[in-house]
Motif scaffolding. Structure first.
Motif, mmCIF file in Angstrom:
data_model
loop_
_atom_site.group_PDB
_atom_site.id
_atom_site.type_symbol
_atom_site.label_atom_id
_atom_site.label_comp_id
_atom_site.label_asym_id
_atom_site.label_seq_id
_atom_site.Cartn_x
_atom_site.Cartn_y
_atom_site.Cartn_z
ATOM 1 N N ASP A 498 0.847 -1.190 0.000
ATOM 2 C CA ASP A 498 0.000 0.000 0.000
ATOM 3 C C ASP A 498 0.887 1.246 0.000
ATOM 4 O O ASP A 498 1.864 1.321 0.744
ATOM 5 N N TYR A 499 0.553 2.218 -0.821
ATOM 6 C CA TYR A 499 1.287 3.465 -1.023
ATOM 7 C C TYR A 499 2.581 3.251 -1.815
ATOM 8 O O TYR A 499 2.827 3.936 -2.796
ATOM 9 N N VAL A 500 3.434 2.337 -1.382
ATOM 10 C CA VAL A 500 4.667 2.034 -2.111
ATOM 11 C C VAL A 500 4.838 0.517 -2.164
ATOM 12 O O VAL A 500 4.308 -0.207 -1.325
ATOM 13 N N SER A 501 5.595 0.059 -3.167
ATOM 14 C CA SER A 501 5.765 -1.388 -3.337
ATOM 15 C C SER A 501 7.219 -1.832 -3.244
ATOM 16 O O SER A 501 7.526 -2.985 -3.539
ATOM 17 N N CYS A 502 8.117 -0.931 -2.826
ATOM 18 C CA CYS A 502 9.543 -1.266 -2.848
ATOM 19 C C CYS A 502 9.977 -2.104 -1.652
ATOM 20 O O CYS A 502 11.143 -2.484 -1.563
ATOM 21 N N PHE A 503 9.069 -2.400 -0.724
ATOM 22 C CA PHE A 503 9.449 -3.195 0.436
ATOM 23 C C PHE A 503 8.770 -4.561 0.463
ATOM 24 O O PHE A 503 8.905 -5.301 1.435
ATOM 25 N N THR A 504 8.034 -4.878 -0.587
ATOM 26 C CA THR A 504 7.302 -6.138 -0.594
ATOM 27 C C THR A 504 8.225 -7.354 -0.718
ATOM 28 O O THR A 504 7.776 -8.484 -0.510
ATOM 29 N N TRP A 505 9.509 -7.146 -1.053
ATOM 30 C CA TRP A 505 10.446 -8.272 -1.124
ATOM 31 C C TRP A 505 10.583 -8.981 0.217
ATOM 32 O O TRP A 505 10.966 -10.157 0.279
ATOM 33 N N LEU A 506 10.225 -8.298 1.293
ATOM 34 C CA LEU A 506 10.325 -8.908 2.613
ATOM 35 C C LEU A 506 9.236 -9.943 2.865
ATOM 36 O O LEU A 506 9.327 -10.713 3.831
ATOM 37 N N LYS A 507 8.221 -9.982 2.017
ATOM 38 C CA LYS A 507 7.158 -10.971 2.207
ATOM 39 C C LYS A 507 7.689 -12.396 2.154
ATOM 40 O O LYS A 507 7.114 -13.308 2.769
ATOM 41 N N ASP A 508 8.763 -12.599 1.426
ATOM 42 C CA ASP A 508 9.311 -13.942 1.269
ATOM 43 C C ASP A 508 10.193 -14.352 2.439
ATOM 44 O O ASP A 508 10.680 -15.489 2.471
ATOM 45 N N ARG A 509 10.420 -13.460 3.369
ATOM 46 C CA ARG A 509 11.278 -13.765 4.516
ATOM 47 C C ARG A 509 10.422 -14.075 5.749
ATOM 48 O O ARG A 509 9.269 -13.654 5.850
ATOM 49 N N THR A 510 11.014 -14.768 6.687
ATOM 50 C CA THR A 510 10.323 -15.126 7.934
ATOM 51 C C THR A 510 10.694 -14.127 9.021
ATOM 52 O O THR A 510 11.884 -13.953 9.323
ATOM 53 N N PRO A 511 9.725 -13.456 9.614
ATOM 54 C CA PRO A 511 10.059 -12.455 10.633
ATOM 55 C C PRO A 511 10.547 -13.105 11.914
ATOM 56 O O PRO A 511 10.138 -14.217 12.280
ATOM 57 N N ALA A 512 11.420 -12.389 12.594
ATOM 58 C CA ALA A 512 11.913 -12.848 13.896
ATOM 59 C C ALA A 512 10.957 -12.481 15.014
ATOM 60 O O ALA A 512 10.933 -13.137 16.058
ATOM 61 N N ALA A 513 10.155 -11.431 14.816
ATOM 62 C CA ALA A 513 9.218 -10.997 15.861
ATOM 63 C C ALA A 513 8.134 -10.144 15.227
ATOM 64 O O ALA A 513 8.351 -9.488 14.204
ATOM 65 N N ARG A 514 6.984 -10.152 15.862
ATOM 66 C CA ARG A 514 5.886 -9.261 15.490
ATOM 67 C C ARG A 514 5.779 -8.192 16.568
ATOM 68 O O ARG A 514 5.613 -8.513 17.754
ATOM 69 N N ILE A 515 5.877 -6.934 16.164
ATOM 70 C CA ILE A 515 5.846 -5.815 17.105
ATOM 71 C C ILE A 515 4.423 -5.265 17.139
ATOM 72 O O ILE A 515 3.966 -4.636 16.178
ATOM 73 N N GLY A 516 3.734 -5.495 18.273
ATOM 74 C CA GLY A 516 2.321 -5.159 18.286
ATOM 75 C C GLY A 516 1.628 -5.943 17.186
ATOM 76 O O GLY A 516 1.838 -7.140 17.010
ATOM 77 N N ARG A 517 0.815 -5.231 16.402
ATOM 78 C CA ARG A 517 0.176 -5.873 15.254
ATOM 79 C C ARG A 517 0.495 -5.165 13.943
ATOM 80 O O ARG A 517 0.000 -5.557 12.890
ATOM 81 N N SER A 518 1.359 -4.144 14.013
ATOM 82 C CA SER A 518 1.559 -3.329 12.821
ATOM 83 C C SER A 518 2.970 -3.371 12.255
ATOM 84 O O SER A 518 3.201 -2.868 11.163
ATOM 85 N N ILE A 519 3.945 -3.945 12.969
ATOM 86 C CA ILE A 519 5.335 -3.946 12.510
ATOM 87 C C ILE A 519 5.891 -5.360 12.607
ATOM 88 O O ILE A 519 5.642 -6.073 13.592
ATOM 89 N N LEU A 520 6.641 -5.757 11.589
ATOM 90 C CA LEU A 520 7.356 -7.027 11.605
ATOM 91 C C LEU A 520 8.857 -6.748 11.674
ATOM 92 O O LEU A 520 9.363 -5.850 10.995
ATOM 93 N N LEU A 521 9.560 -7.522 12.488
ATOM 94 C CA LEU A 521 11.000 -7.368 12.671
ATOM 95 C C LEU A 521 11.696 -8.606 12.122
ATOM 96 O O LEU A 521 11.350 -9.738 12.468
ATOM 97 N N TYR A 522 12.686 -8.392 11.249
ATOM 98 C CA TYR A 522 13.425 -9.477 10.612
ATOM 99 C C TYR A 522 14.884 -9.430 11.039
ATOM 100 O O TYR A 522 15.444 -8.357 11.283
ATOM 101 N N ASP A 523 15.491 -10.601 11.096
ATOM 102 C CA ASP A 523 16.934 -10.713 11.280
ATOM 103 C C ASP A 523 17.464 -11.437 10.054
ATOM 104 O O ASP A 523 17.460 -12.673 9.989
ATOM 105 N N LEU A 524 17.913 -10.680 9.061
ATOM 106 C CA LEU A 524 18.304 -11.225 7.767
ATOM 107 C C LEU A 524 19.804 -11.521 7.760
ATOM 108 O O LEU A 524 20.628 -10.609 7.855
ATOM 109 N N VAL A 525 20.122 -12.792 7.689
ATOM 110 C CA VAL A 525 21.522 -13.219 7.686
ATOM 111 C C VAL A 525 21.804 -13.992 6.401
ATOM 112 O O VAL A 525 20.904 -14.614 5.827
ATOM 113 N N PRO A 526 23.051 -13.933 5.905
ATOM 114 C CA PRO A 526 24.182 -13.191 6.488
ATOM 115 C C PRO A 526 24.032 -11.687 6.274
ATOM 116 O O PRO A 526 23.450 -11.244 5.291
#
Length: 666
Positions: A498-526
């Motif tokens: 929504d609004y922009v599409s340049c961050f949708t590449w993160l959909k394919d990654r597994t988040p490390a934590a869900r912050i509240g209900r509105s933010i996802l936190l990833y730890d992308l390694v390496p």
């Protein structure tokens, strides 16, 4: 039967408890998108005697929002946009959290007005017991509780529009002078709160008048009414008086401001009002970015609001509202136009919403909730008292009411992002924006990052919180379309495209934590991707937003096109990327970059053979690849060791031009 006095005490307790819940929940969440804009516009009215930051919304609710901060010392700063002005007020007021809470408390009187009008309108139709039930339904609706705790004008519109509709119904029933004055005051209040009240009220009034003409009150008369011309004289005089009083009161809210118009031949009262109406009409014509079921559009969908209500409303409330509508249209009450007035008003709100092109949240149709609670409460009381099989019916009704209260308790404090079971486990696939993600969880993200000892993070944030209000990490990259590694946080609105599409590449990654209900936190390694992409610029002030810098039409793309970095909550230092190349290319001169810390030391002007031969003896220098001619790649310095290495973070940075064959360094 419980006495009216005891029921009144119960109603008062409900109002007090729900108000405390609103305040407590509001204190747990960070800043939402629109709050700095409303605060800035209200403060401008107080401090500068002007109202031109954002005339698309009238001043009344914004004055209530700005009053508390002003009384505690906050003032206007004259920033060029309402977004930077609002953030500057919050950051420079001495206590960011206190000022934000004071602004939010300005909406609480409107919440109390909403409860009072709901109670009074229901009581006038169905009695004291029904009034208490309607009050309970409204005070346990998560969306109403959420927006009662935010410094915005959505809940104030709900309260003032409901008051205008009720007072209009009373005036239509008996248009005497007292009711005319009360109706005019309520009408002026809703117009001075939000301009969408005009189409909402106009359509609702038309439907109510049709019901009044076609269905007389039970006390007598034929259907439809036979109205003689003489019968309209007194109501017409009262209507004109009400219109004049409404105009005067709205003009007063605009400080009786006038401007010469029509070729400078005639003064125009409240020119900001007409400017705002034109701006709103243009906004609706152009549309607004909307999201529904994974699809993004600019002009919305007529069925958007039905979906939003279906998944954002507690199932118990939906059940009771459906019961109330069915009971009303099938009972003798359908022959009383006054009982149909709330239902006509709810239909009007939905009709106007369906033809609008600004579909960004259920918050725009909050008035539907109290309007449906009124017939629902009437149905509960009627069925409780009159159905022969009372135990079964009473058990079902009692279960629905308990369920409603329980759903509110379970939703606390996540009122804004609350969805019912129909939305499933991934409501972000149905709705985002202010239905789920309005920037409210940034404080929670900070707590999570600090608990995990995160020193650097990349943030793609849908919100307006200033960098000086919340310290996330030592180094925070903001936006930019380049991919990132390491710790990455993204708002659900951006993740869904929504609004922009340049961050949708993160959909394919597994988040490390869900912050509240509105933010996802990833730890992308390496963690191998450069921390800062080319052309990254530093944040300029502590009032600059962690999200887009809203300053013009291109601001929606800024999160993708203009990466930024903030170091140490805006207090660190940073060398602007590609500054030398930009200056030498004949283009516009870049902003002066913040120099690297003096403690880092300036590099020598030249490296001599003698220095290289003795490099192994100079512990403070690393002059060549491998440090010395022995290529030891070892530093005798001891400040960094296995016990301190985890505390390292980026202090400053400089992005070199991107070489054709890559960049190698040591």
């Amino acid at each position: 039967m419980v006495s009216a006095r005891r029921l009144g005490v119960v109603a008062l307790i409900i109002a007090i408890v729900s108000s405390l819940v609103v305040v407590k929940a509001a204190a747990r969440f960070g800043q939402t998108w629109d709050e700095p804009a409303h605060l800035a516009a209200g403060m401008q009215w107080f401090a500068q005697g002007r109202y031109d930051y954002d005339p698309q919304h009238p001043p009344l609710a914004r004055l209530a929002i700005a009053l508390g901060p002003k009384l505690f010392g906050a003032t206007s700063h004259g920033q060029p946009t309402m977004w930077t002005e609002g953030n500057t007020i919050l950051v420079d007021s001495g206590s960011y959290a206190r000022t934000l809470l004071l602004a939010r408390l300005g909406v609480l009187p409107f919440f109390l007005l909403l409860l009072g009008v709901t109670w009074g309108w229901t009581r006038s139709l169905y009695g004291d017991a029904a009034a208490v039930i309607a009050l309970l339904l409204v005070s346990t609706t998560p969306q109403l509780l959420a927006h009662a705790g935010f410094a915005t004008n959505d809940l104030p519109l709900t309260a003032t529009l409901l008051a205008a509709l009720w007072t209009f119904t009373r005036w239509l029933d008996r248009p005497d002078l007292r009711r005319t004055i009360v109706f005019a005051m309520a009408g002026a209040a809703t117009i001075a709160t939000k301009f969408s009240s005009l189409p909402f009220f106009a359509v609702a009034a038309a439907l109510i008048v049709c019901a009044w003409w076609a269905i007389p009150a039970p006390r007598g008369g034929s259907a439809p009414r036979r109205i003689a011309l003489g019968d309209l004289r007194e109501p017409a005089r009262m209507a004109v008086a009400a219109a004049v009083l409404v105009g005067f009161l709205v003009w007063a809210v605009y400080r009786f401001h006038t401007r010469l118009a029509f070729g400078s031949r005639m003064p125009l009262p409240a020119p900001e009002l007409l400017t705002g109406l034109r701006a709103l009409a243009e906004h609706n014509r152009e549309g607004h970015t909307s999201y529904l079921f994974g699809h993004v559009g600019t002009h919305g969908w007529w069925w958007y609001w039905w979906v939003a209500l279906a998944v954002k409303t507690p199932l118990a409330f939906l059940s009771l509202a459906t019961l109330g509508i069915a009971w009303l249209v099938s009972s003798p009450r359908r022959r009383d136009w006054r009982a149909l007035a709330p239902l006509c008003s709810a239909a009007a709100v939905m009709i106007v919403a369906m033809i609008s092109h600004i579909d960004i949240g259920v918050r725009h149709v909050l008035t539907v909730y109290p309007l449906l609670a009124i017939p629902a409460a009437g149905a509960v009381v009627s069925l409780w008292e009159r159905i022969p099989v009372r135990p079964l019916v009473r058990g079902a009704l009692g279960a629905l009411i308990i369920w409603e209260v329980a759903q509110a308790a379970v939703a606390y404090p996540e009122f804004l992002a609350d969805f019912n079971a129909l939305a499933g486990r991934h409501p972000e696939r149905i709705l985002v924006d202010s239905n789920l993600d309005w920037g409210q969880d940034l404080d929670r993200l900070a707590d999570t990052l600090h608990a995990r000892h995160v020193r650097a993070v990349t943030l793609f944030y849908f919100g307006s919180t200033p960098v000086g209000a919340v310290r996330l990490a030592d180094t925070v990259r903001l936006g930019g379309s380049a991919h990132a590694s390491g710790w990455v946080a993204v708002s659900q609105t951006y993740l869904q495209g929504d609004y922009v599409s340049c961050f949708t590449w993160l959909k394919d990654r597994t988040p490390a934590a869900r912050i509240g209900r509105s933010i996802l936190l990833y730890d992308l390694v390496p963690d191998t991707i450069p921390r800062l992409p080319p052309l990254t610029r530093p944040t300029r002030t502590s009032a600059e937003s962690y999200g887009p810098v809203l300053a013009g039409a291109a601001s929606r793309d800024m999160m993708c096109g203009e990466p930024r970095v903030t170091i140490d909550g805006g207090r660190g230092t940073f060398a602007a990327p590609n500054a030398t190349a930009a200056a030498g290319s004949g283009g516009s001169a870049p902003e002066a970059s913040t120099p690297a810390p003096a403690a880092m030391g300036a590099p020598p002007s030249a490296v001599t053979d003698a220095m290289l031969l003795h490099a192994s003896t100079d512990a403070d220098a690393w002059l060549t690849n491998g440090r010395d001619y022995s290529n030891s790649r070892y530093s005798p310095l001891s400040q960094i060791n296995t016990g301190t290495v985890h505390t390292l973070t980026l202090a400053w940075a400089h992005q070199v031009d991107r070489p054709i064959a890559g960049q190698e360094s040591t």
